[in-house]
Design a protein around this motif. Sequence first.
Motif, PDB file in Angstrom:
ATOM      1  N   LEU A  51       0.808  -1.423   0.310  1.00  0.00           N
ATOM      2  CA  LEU A  51       0.093  -0.335  -0.128  1.00  0.00           C
ATOM      3  C   LEU A  51       0.756   1.178  -0.032  1.00  0.00           C
ATOM      4  CD1 LEU A  51      -2.866  -0.978   2.463  1.00  0.00           C
ATOM      5  CD2 LEU A  51      -2.916  -0.784   0.065  1.00  0.00           C
ATOM      6  N   ARG A  52       1.843   1.082   0.764  1.00  0.00           N
ATOM      7  CA  ARG A  52       2.744   2.455   0.900  1.00  0.00           C
ATOM      8  C   ARG A  52       3.427   2.673  -0.340  1.00  0.00           C
ATOM      9  NH1 ARG A  52       4.339   0.268   5.793  1.00  0.00           N
ATOM     10  NH2 ARG A  52       6.106  -0.619   4.886  1.00  0.00           N
ATOM     11  N   GLU A  53       3.792   1.691  -1.171  1.00  0.00           N
ATOM     12  CA  GLU A  53       4.590   1.747  -2.318  1.00  0.00           C
ATOM     13  C   GLU A  53       3.798   2.012  -3.794  1.00  0.00           C
ATOM     14  OE1 GLU A  53       6.873  -1.586  -2.575  1.00  0.00           O
ATOM     15  OE2 GLU A  53       8.285  -1.179  -1.280  1.00  0.00           O
ATOM     16  N   TRP A  54       2.426   2.005  -3.545  1.00  0.00           N
ATOM     17  CA  TRP A  54       1.341   2.170  -4.712  1.00  0.00           C
ATOM     18  C   TRP A  54       1.509   3.429  -5.080  1.00  0.00           C
ATOM     19  CZ3 TRP A  54      -1.113  -2.512  -5.642  1.00  0.00           C
ATOM     20  CH2 TRP A  54      -2.058  -2.431  -6.940  1.00  0.00           C
ATOM     21  N   PRO A  55       1.505   3.627  -6.431  1.00  0.00           N
ATOM     22  CA  PRO A  55       1.615   4.846  -6.969  1.00  0.00           C
ATOM     23  C   PRO A  55       0.567   5.849  -6.644  1.00  0.00           C
ATOM     24  CG  PRO A  55       2.122   3.414  -8.674  1.00  0.00           C
ATOM     25  CD  PRO A  55       1.619   2.373  -7.258  1.00  0.00           C
ATOM     26  N   GLU A  56       0.735   7.099  -6.296  1.00  0.00           N
ATOM     27  CA  GLU A  56      -0.069   8.078  -5.977  1.00  0.00           C
ATOM     28  C   GLU A  56      -1.139   8.217  -7.125  1.00  0.00           C
ATOM     29  OE1 GLU A  56      -1.051   9.724  -3.100  1.00  0.00           O
ATOM     30  OE2 GLU A  56       0.865   8.688  -2.078  1.00  0.00           O
ATOM     31  N   GLY A  57      -2.399   8.492  -6.903  1.00  0.00           N
ATOM     32  CA  GLY A  57      -3.261   8.894  -7.865  1.00  0.00           C
ATOM     33  C   GLY A  57      -3.919   7.608  -8.528  1.00  0.00           C
ATOM     34  N   GLN A  58      -3.580   6.431  -8.119  1.00  0.00           N
ATOM     35  CA  GLN A  58      -3.856   5.024  -8.838  1.00  0.00           C
ATOM     36  C   GLN A  58      -4.753   4.507  -7.852  1.00  0.00           C
ATOM     37  OE1 GLN A  58      -1.150   2.577 -10.613  1.00  0.00           O
ATOM     38  NE2 GLN A  58      -0.338   4.333 -11.913  1.00  0.00           N
ATOM     39  N   PRO A  59      -5.972   3.799  -8.162  1.00  0.00           N
ATOM     40  CA  PRO A  59      -6.790   3.173  -7.196  1.00  0.00           C
ATOM     41  C   PRO A  59      -5.841   1.669  -6.987  1.00  0.00           C
ATOM     42  CG  PRO A  59      -7.923   3.060  -9.426  1.00  0.00           C
ATOM     43  CD  PRO A  59      -6.709   3.899  -9.487  1.00  0.00           C
ATOM     44  N   ILE A  60      -5.999   1.395  -5.640  1.00  0.00           N
ATOM     45  CA  ILE A  60      -5.356   0.300  -5.307  1.00  0.00           C
ATOM     46  C   ILE A  60      -6.092  -1.031  -5.389  1.00  0.00           C
ATOM     47  CG2 ILE A  60      -4.246  -1.137  -3.325  1.00  0.00           C
ATOM     48  CD1 ILE A  60      -3.857   1.845  -2.148  1.00  0.00           C
ATOM     49  N   LEU A  61      -5.757  -2.144  -6.220  1.00  0.00           N
ATOM     50  CA  LEU A  61      -6.413  -3.301  -6.455  1.00  0.00           C
ATOM     51  C   LEU A  61      -5.613  -4.386  -6.082  1.00  0.00           C
ATOM     52  CD1 LEU A  61      -6.812  -1.143  -9.213  1.00  0.00           C
ATOM     53  CD2 LEU A  61      -8.551  -3.184  -9.319  1.00  0.00           C
ATOM     54  N   LEU A  62      -5.964  -5.139  -4.742  1.00  0.00           N
ATOM     55  CA  LEU A  62      -5.516  -6.133  -4.256  1.00  0.00           C
ATOM     56  C   LEU A  62      -6.464  -7.482  -4.511  1.00  0.00           C
ATOM     57  CD1 LEU A  62      -4.908  -4.571  -0.878  1.00  0.00           C
ATOM     58  CD2 LEU A  62      -3.047  -5.141  -2.580  1.00  0.00           C
ATOM     59  N   MET A  63      -5.501  -8.662  -4.655  1.00  0.00           N
ATOM     60  CA  MET A  63      -6.129  -9.931  -4.407  1.00  0.00           C
ATOM     61  C   MET A  63      -5.391 -10.490  -3.334  1.00  0.00           C
ATOM     62  SD  MET A  63      -6.911 -12.954  -7.211  1.00  0.00           S
ATOM     63  CE  MET A  63      -6.761 -11.837  -8.591  1.00  0.00           C
ATOM     64  N   GLN A  64      -6.143 -11.074  -2.458  1.00  0.00           N
ATOM     65  CA  GLN A  64      -5.549 -11.893  -1.496  1.00  0.00           C
ATOM     66  C   GLN A  64      -5.817 -13.397  -1.107  1.00  0.00           C
ATOM     67  OE1 GLN A  64      -4.982  -9.763   2.654  1.00  0.00           O
ATOM     68  NE2 GLN A  64      -6.349  -8.162   1.828  1.00  0.00           N
ATOM     69  N   ASP A  65      -5.216 -14.383  -1.464  1.00  0.00           N
ATOM     70  CA  ASP A  65      -5.670 -15.570  -1.776  1.00  0.00           C
ATOM     71  C   ASP A  65      -5.374 -16.139  -0.385  1.00  0.00           C
ATOM     72  OD1 ASP A  65      -6.101 -18.052  -2.443  1.00  0.00           O
ATOM     73  OD2 ASP A  65      -5.217 -18.091  -4.437  1.00  0.00           O
ATOM     74  N   LEU A  66      -6.260 -16.655   0.283  1.00  0.00           N
ATOM     75  CA  LEU A  66      -6.418 -17.310   1.638  1.00  0.00           C
ATOM     76  C   LEU A  66      -6.910 -18.897   1.572  1.00  0.00           C
ATOM     77  CD1 LEU A  66      -7.454 -14.412   3.867  1.00  0.00           C
ATOM     78  CD2 LEU A  66      -5.274 -15.231   3.578  1.00  0.00           C
ATOM     79  N   SER A  67      -6.980 -19.188   0.060  1.00  0.00           N
ATOM     80  CA  SER A  67      -7.518 -20.522   0.121  1.00  0.00           C
ATOM     81  C   SER A  67      -6.735 -21.854   0.101  1.00  0.00           C
ATOM     82  CB  SER A  67      -7.988 -20.756  -1.539  1.00  0.00           C
ATOM     83  OG  SER A  67      -7.120 -20.535  -2.345  1.00  0.00           O
ATOM     84  N   GLN A  68      -5.640 -21.633   0.657  1.00  0.00           N
ATOM     85  CA  GLN A  68      -5.043 -22.961   1.141  1.00  0.00           C
ATOM     86  C   GLN A  68      -5.402 -23.671   2.233  1.00  0.00           C
ATOM     87  OE1 GLN A  68      -4.158 -19.805   2.344  1.00  0.00           O
ATOM     88  NE2 GLN A  68      -4.000 -20.506   4.628  1.00  0.00           N
ATOM     89  N   PRO A  69      -5.300 -24.988   2.388  1.00  0.00           N
ATOM     90  CA  PRO A  69      -5.868 -25.611   3.619  1.00  0.00           C
ATOM     91  C   PRO A  69      -5.230 -25.175   4.738  1.00  0.00           C
ATOM     92  CG  PRO A  69      -4.759 -27.122   1.965  1.00  0.00           C
ATOM     93  CD  PRO A  69      -4.527 -25.630   1.507  1.00  0.00           C
ATOM     94  N   GLY A  70      -5.901 -25.336   5.722  1.00  0.00           N
ATOM     95  CA  GLY A  70      -5.706 -25.093   7.173  1.00  0.00           C
ATOM     96  C   GLY A  70      -6.306 -23.830   7.569  1.00  0.00           C
ATOM     97  N   PRO A  71      -5.874 -23.358   8.574  1.00  0.00           N
ATOM     98  CA  PRO A  71      -6.495 -22.022   9.273  1.00  0.00           C
ATOM     99  C   PRO A  71      -6.604 -20.875   8.318  1.00  0.00           C
ATOM    100  CG  PRO A  71      -5.135 -22.973  10.836  1.00  0.00           C
ATOM    101  CD  PRO A  71      -4.817 -23.618   9.735  1.00  0.00           C
ATOM    102  N   ILE A  72      -7.713 -20.207   7.962  1.00  0.00           N
ATOM    103  CA  ILE A  72      -7.634 -19.323   6.778  1.00  0.00           C
ATOM    104  C   ILE A  72      -8.056 -17.836   7.356  1.00  0.00           C
ATOM    105  CG2 ILE A  72      -8.143 -21.247   5.093  1.00  0.00           C
ATOM    106  CD1 ILE A  72     -11.012 -19.884   5.183  1.00  0.00           C
ATOM    107  N   ILE A  73      -8.473 -17.647   8.725  1.00  0.00           N
ATOM    108  CA  ILE A  73      -8.858 -16.385   9.014  1.00  0.00           C
ATOM    109  C   ILE A  73      -7.766 -15.676   9.347  1.00  0.00           C
ATOM    110  CG2 ILE A  73     -10.699 -15.145  10.374  1.00  0.00           C
ATOM    111  CD1 ILE A  73     -12.691 -17.187  10.044  1.00  0.00           C
ATOM    112  N   PRO A  74      -7.265 -14.702   8.974  1.00  0.00           N
ATOM    113  CA  PRO A  74      -6.224 -13.710   9.710  1.00  0.00           C
ATOM    114  C   PRO A  74      -6.549 -13.381  11.119  1.00  0.00           C
ATOM    115  CG  PRO A  74      -6.584 -13.052   7.454  1.00  0.00           C
ATOM    116  CD  PRO A  74      -7.644 -13.979   7.862  1.00  0.00           C
ATOM    117  N   ARG A  75      -5.500 -13.303  11.998  1.00  0.00           N
ATOM    118  CA  ARG A  75      -5.938 -12.650  13.196  1.00  0.00           C
ATOM    119  C   ARG A  75      -6.193 -11.191  13.138  1.00  0.00           C
ATOM    120  NH1 ARG A  75       0.354 -12.280  14.904  1.00  0.00           N
ATOM    121  NH2 ARG A  75       0.803 -10.560  13.671  1.00  0.00           N
ATOM    122  N   THR A  76      -6.972 -10.798  14.250  1.00  0.00           N
ATOM    123  CA  THR A  76      -7.179  -9.331  14.271  1.00  0.00           C
ATOM    124  C   THR A  76      -6.360  -8.607  15.546  1.00  0.00           C
ATOM    125  OG1 THR A  76      -9.221  -9.958  15.692  1.00  0.00           O
ATOM    126  CG2 THR A  76      -9.305  -9.693  13.168  1.00  0.00           C
ATOM    127  N   GLY A  77      -6.506  -7.456  15.579  1.00  0.00           N
ATOM    128  CA  GLY A  77      -5.787  -6.860  16.628  1.00  0.00           C
ATOM    129  C   GLY A  77      -4.434  -6.246  16.529  1.00  0.00           C
TER     130      GLY A  77
END
Length: 144
Positions: A51-77
């Motif tokens: 996010l910090r390195e994303w060029p200014e003035g461009q919308p940020i488009l992210l795809m986070q793939d958490l589809s691997q087996p095992g625990p998939i919900i990232p911790r919070t806090g």
Amino acid sequence: MRMQPNKPAETFPSGIRRAWLDNNQIALILTHAELTNEVQSAWHQLLAETLREWPEGQPILLMQDLSQPGPIIPRTGRGGKFSSALRNDRVIYNAIVIGDGRVKRVVSHLMRLAAIRESSHKERVFTSRGAAYAWLRQVMKSIQ
């Protein structure tokens, strides 16, 4: 828009991989490792860096793939580095890929309940990378 080659994919010691799609307009972050606290911390750091390195003035488009087996919900806090990188003046489209339809419904519900949601931050949950990619490409076309 001028076509440019995608940046090379990067693999980090934690097993996380970052790849670039569609002329570096979409960042894909994924791992096949179990999401231990160490991997989750590295994931948050990589998101913040992206996010910090994303060029200014461009919308940020992210795809986070958490589809691997095992625990998939990232911790919070402890997502402080990621949260602090989410500036309100940037438009962010975040496609989250998880493997199971039941889990998708739960995660979607939790995302709607999240306290901090900016109108400039759009998130959707998908059960396939192809569907997530199609959504981000549709978003790209609609904002150009």
